[in-house]
Structure formats: structure tokens, C-alpha cells
Design a protein around this motif. Structure first.
Motif, PDB file in Angstrom:
ATOM      1  N   GLU A  10      -7.240  -4.953 -11.900  1.00  0.00           N
ATOM      2  CA  GLU A  10      -7.697  -3.855 -12.771  1.00  0.00           C
ATOM      3  C   GLU A  10      -6.675  -2.705 -12.769  1.00  0.00           C
ATOM      4  O   GLU A  10      -6.306  -2.185 -13.817  1.00  0.00           O
ATOM      5  N   ARG A  11      -6.228  -2.334 -11.586  1.00  0.00           N
ATOM      6  CA  ARG A  11      -5.221  -1.265 -11.507  1.00  0.00           C
ATOM      7  C   ARG A  11      -3.887  -1.736 -12.060  1.00  0.00           C
ATOM      8  O   ARG A  11      -3.163  -0.965 -12.681  1.00  0.00           O
ATOM      9  N   ASP A  40       0.837  -1.211   0.000  1.00  0.00           N
ATOM     10  CA  ASP A  40       0.000   0.000   0.000  1.00  0.00           C
ATOM     11  C   ASP A  40       0.866   1.253   0.000  1.00  0.00           C
ATOM     12  O   ASP A  40       0.617   2.194  -0.749  1.00  0.00           O
ATOM     13  N   ALA A  97       2.701   1.661  -3.338  1.00  0.00           N
ATOM     14  CA  ALA A  97       1.818   2.220  -4.366  1.00  0.00           C
ATOM     15  C   ALA A  97       1.732   3.737  -4.238  1.00  0.00           C
ATOM     16  O   ALA A  97       1.840   4.467  -5.229  1.00  0.00           O
ATOM     17  N   ASP A 117      -5.317  -6.345  -6.919  1.00  0.00           N
ATOM     18  CA  ASP A 117      -6.078  -5.383  -7.710  1.00  0.00           C
ATOM     19  C   ASP A 117      -5.613  -5.456  -9.165  1.00  0.00           C
ATOM     20  O   ASP A 117      -4.806  -4.657  -9.629  1.00  0.00           O
ATOM     21  N   GLU A 174      -3.449  -3.770 -14.542  1.00  0.00           N
ATOM     22  CA  GLU A 174      -3.559  -3.674 -16.002  1.00  0.00           C
ATOM     23  C   GLU A 174      -3.497  -2.217 -16.462  1.00  0.00           C
ATOM     24  O   GLU A 174      -2.862  -1.903 -17.462  1.00  0.00           O
ATOM     25  N   SER A 175      -4.126  -1.333 -15.717  1.00  0.00           N
ATOM     26  CA  SER A 175      -4.097   0.083 -16.062  1.00  0.00           C
ATOM     27  C   SER A 175      -2.655   0.616 -16.058  1.00  0.00           C
ATOM     28  O   SER A 175      -2.237   1.319 -16.985  1.00  0.00           O
ATOM     29  N   TYR A 176      -1.899   0.271 -15.024  1.00  0.00           N
ATOM     30  CA  TYR A 176      -0.504   0.728 -14.965  1.00  0.00           C
ATOM     31  C   TYR A 176       0.367  -0.010 -15.978  1.00  0.00           C
ATOM     32  O   TYR A 176       1.355   0.547 -16.466  1.00  0.00           O
ATOM     33  N   PHE A 229       0.263  -3.791  -7.538  1.00  0.00           N
ATOM     34  CA  PHE A 229      -1.187  -4.012  -7.537  1.00  0.00           C
ATOM     35  C   PHE A 229      -1.551  -5.485  -7.717  1.00  0.00           C
ATOM     36  O   PHE A 229      -2.575  -5.938  -7.194  1.00  0.00           O
ATOM     37  N   LEU A 255       4.379  -0.600 -10.381  1.00  0.00           N
ATOM     38  CA  LEU A 255       3.004  -0.620  -9.878  1.00  0.00           C
ATOM     39  C   LEU A 255       2.226  -1.831 -10.373  1.00  0.00           C
ATOM     40  O   LEU A 255       1.288  -2.279  -9.707  1.00  0.00           O
ATOM     41  N   ILE A 285       3.154   6.150  -7.233  1.00  0.00           N
ATOM     42  CA  ILE A 285       2.203   7.052  -7.897  1.00  0.00           C
ATOM     43  C   ILE A 285       2.695   8.492  -7.793  1.00  0.00           C
ATOM     44  O   ILE A 285       2.667   9.249  -8.763  1.00  0.00           O
TER      45      ILE A 285
END
Length: 181
Positions: free
Chosen positions: A141-142, A107, A110, A139, A144-146, A134, A130, A114
Motif C-alpha cells: 500500500e505504501r 526501515d 525509509a 508494505d 503504491e502511494s510513493y 516498501f 521508497l 522520507i
């Protein structure tokens, strides 16, 4: 300290030069296993801090060096001093994040990765880190986003520096995570 002192001959009271050398040395030692000892890096960071006690980059280099040595328990205080001196110091945020990963404090890692991206938008390494952070937090979803952000930033870096094999390798790693061949 050896031959690196030559680099600061023009102005031996320029703290940022010593901090810059310490940052370079700590990365050379951590990434490439160079023969630069942790004590040498700490001496260079301490030289910077003797001139400018609130120099965030020197505290960050000191924290990273402590984490590489057998003094990991001292590292968080150095990182926290760096962040107290300058919360916008990229090295302080990034190096503390890397340390937090090794401590399993995902945590917090991250948060600092960020912040490192916010400070230096061209940073292609922090988004990649990240992805793992994640994933460790569950997580996806996050993650994959990063991962997508990391690919974009790696492509930008490669457009400017096509010889950067490290960037290409990191980009390929992220593409594999995304399932893209």
C-alpha cells in the motif's frame, strides 16, 4: 584533485565549493562510473572539512565515497556526522538512505528517504526508491502511494526539463509497477 581545483580558485577557503565538487564527483562515479577515484573524492571532502569541520554536505560526500570504496564499515559514521551537523541536509539523508538499502536496512532507509522528500519536495528520486523499500518491507500500500507520488514528481520535473531522460525512465519504471501502460 586535478583540474577541479580551478573551480575554487576565486576563494580557496570556501568549504562548500570543495564539498560541492565532492558531491558531484561521487555521483558521477556512482551513476556513470567515471574515472574519478574514491581517494580523490575523499581528499576533496577532507579539504572542505579542514576548512569547516561541521559541514554536513562534506561528511555526506565522504560517507558516500567510503561506501563506494572498500571502506563500507566507515560510511555510517560519516553519514551520522553529517546528520548530527545538519539533520536538514538533503544529501546526508538521501545518501544514508541509499546506503541503508544496500545494507538491507529498509526501515532506516525509509526514514531517511522520507526525510529527504520533506527537505526537498521536488526530489523525484527518493519516492521512487521508497517504492522498492516498501516492497521489500512487504508494505504494498505504501509502495503504491510513493509510486503515485513519484509519477507526479517525475511529470513535474519533465515539464521543466523535458530532456531529462533519466527522469522519464524512472517515471516509466514506476508506471510499470503500477500496471499502467
Amino acid at each position: 584533485i586535478g583540474p577541479r581545483v580551478v573551480r575554487v580558485e576565486l576563494d580557496p577557503n570556501y568549504a562548500r565549493a570543495y564539498a560541492g565538487i565532492a558531491i558531484c564527483d561521487v555521483r558521477l562515479q556512482s551513476i556513470y562510473g567515471s574515472a574519478i577515484g574514491v581517494d580523490e573524492i575523499l581528499a576533496m571532502a577532507d579539504r572542505a572539512l579542514a576548512i569547516e569541520p561541521q559541514l554536513a554536505e562534506a561528511h555526506a560526500a565522504r560517507g558516500f565515497a567510503l561506501s563506494l570504496g572498500n571502506r563500507r564499515a566507515e560510511a555510517p559514521a560519516a553519514f551520522e556526522q553529517a546528520l548530527a551537523a545538519d539533520p536538514d541536509c538533503h544529501e546526508a539523508n538521501r545518501y544514508y538512505a541509499e546506503f541503508c538499502v544496500t545494507e538491507g536496512r529498509f526501515d532506516l532507509a525509509a526514514q531517511y528517504f522520507i526525510r529527504a522528500i520533506e527537505i526537498m519536495p521536488s526530489d523525484y528520486r527518493s519516492p521512487l526508491m521508497l517504492v522498492g523499500v516498501f516492497r521489500s518491507l512487504g508494505d504494498l500500500e505504501r509502495a503504491e502511494s510513493y509510486a503515485r507520488m513519484s509519477v507526479t514528481k517525475a511529470e513535474e520535473e519533465l515539464s521543466h526539463h523535458p530532456e531529462n531522460a533519466n527522469c522519464a525512465c524512472l517515471g516509466a519504471t514506476v508506471l510499470a509497477f503500477l500496471g499502467e501502460k
